[in-house]
Design an enzyme around this catalytic site. Structure first.
Site, PDB file in Angstrom:
ATOM      1  N   CYS A  79      56.772  -2.835  -0.574  1.00 39.96           N
ATOM      2  CA  CYS A  79      56.102  -1.618  -1.049  1.00 39.96           C
ATOM      3  C   CYS A  79      57.074  -0.732  -1.844  1.00 39.96           C
ATOM      4  O   CYS A  79      57.525  -1.135  -2.904  1.00 39.96           O
ATOM      5  CB  CYS A  79      55.432  -0.878   0.108  1.00 39.96           C
ATOM      6  SG  CYS A  79      54.197   0.326  -0.450  1.00 39.96           S
ATOM      7  N   HIS A 187      51.942  -5.056   1.766  1.00 34.32           N
ATOM      8  CA  HIS A 187      52.598  -5.004   3.078  1.00 34.32           C
ATOM      9  C   HIS A 187      52.352  -6.315   3.827  1.00 34.32           C
ATOM     10  O   HIS A 187      51.317  -6.465   4.478  1.00 34.32           O
ATOM     11  CB  HIS A 187      52.036  -3.844   3.907  1.00 34.32           C
ATOM     12  CG  HIS A 187      52.454  -2.500   3.433  1.00 34.32           C
ATOM     13  ND1 HIS A 187      53.634  -1.906   3.822  1.00 34.32           N
ATOM     14  CD2 HIS A 187      51.852  -1.634   2.588  1.00 34.32           C
ATOM     15  CE1 HIS A 187      53.740  -0.719   3.245  1.00 34.32           C
ATOM     16  NE2 HIS A 187      52.669  -0.538   2.479  1.00 34.32           N
ATOM     17  N   GLU A 189      53.671  -7.218   6.540  1.00 34.07           N
ATOM     18  CA  GLU A 189      53.674  -6.921   7.973  1.00 34.07           C
ATOM     19  C   GLU A 189      52.356  -6.318   8.446  1.00 34.07           C
ATOM     20  O   GLU A 189      52.113  -6.188   9.650  1.00 34.07           O
ATOM     21  CB  GLU A 189      54.844  -5.996   8.321  1.00 34.07           C
ATOM     22  CG  GLU A 189      54.665  -4.542   7.993  1.00 34.07           C
ATOM     23  CD  GLU A 189      54.765  -4.183   6.517  1.00 34.07           C
ATOM     24  OE1 GLU A 189      54.646  -2.990   6.203  1.00 34.07           O
ATOM     25  OE2 GLU A 189      54.967  -5.098   5.675  1.00 34.07           O
TER      26      GLU A 189
END
Length: 209
Positions: A79, A187, A189
């Protein structure tokens, strides 16, 4: 061992949770010295580019990350971390790390026609692979969905380093890779099993130890 850069501008907890789920050892630190002996670095981030650069300079992570990349050590930007590895951001009109050549621009600076899409881009979008893709995308089917939250986008000087993109009123570089540096605008994650697969690919040296 994986190091996570903590510079007061990161989406740290979600990255930690993902690595813990993968049972991948990591070190989280606000000090570059603590990460010197790591095998690879994750450079996350959310927020504003100018503030992030101020924090990096205050902590010494600006020089550390540039030296790390120059030494051809593995670096993964996420990001905001995918953006400020480039030379300049129009967000705050700030010079960034300059690890890769290119600029960061607001969507409104890139869209060529009147676009009715909302800014920030927030939500799921599907990847199209470019220029051979990236080894970190191994095992991830093309057109898989990933989670994005951003108002600015990468404009690399060399378009061949774009390894995946999405469409949001224009081509949005979603994965860029050059040498030992790979960065994702989305993202991983926060992107479910496909995002975990990307992180697994990045830390696999520890998982197979």
């Amino acid at each position: 061992m994986t190091g996570i850069v903590d510079y007061n501008a990161g989406n740290i907890k979600s990255v930690e949770r993902a690595l813990s789920f993968l049972k991948a050892p990591y070190v989280l630190s606000k000090s570059p010295k603590d990460l010197e002996n790591c095998d690879r670095i994750i450079f996350p981030g959310v927020g504003e580019a100018k503030y992030a650069m101020e924090q990096l300079r205050l902590t010494g992570f600006d020089a550390f990350l540039k030296d790390w990349a120059s030494a051809q050590k593995q670096l993964l930007g996420i990001c905001l971390g995918s953006q400020i590895i480039f030379e300049h951001s129009s967000e705050g009109d700030v010079d960034c790390l300059g690890i890769l050549k290119g600029e960061i621009k607001h969507f409104s600076e890139v869209w060529e026609n009147d676009v009715s899409l909302k800014v920030p881009e927030m939500g799921w979008n599907d990847l199209s692979y470019k220029n051979g893709g990236s080894p970190l995308l191994d095992g991830v089917p093309e057109h898989s969905d990933f989670y994005f939250v951003h108002s600015y986008l990468i404009q690399p000087a060399d378009r061949s380093i774009i390894k995946a993109s999405v469409d949001y009123g224009c081509e949005v570089p979603a994965c860029v890779s050059s040498g030992s540096v790979t960065a994702f605008q989305f993202h991983p994650e926060k992107s479910g099993e496909h995002g975990l697969k990307i992180l697994e690919n990045f830390v696999k040296g520890d998982l197979n130890a």
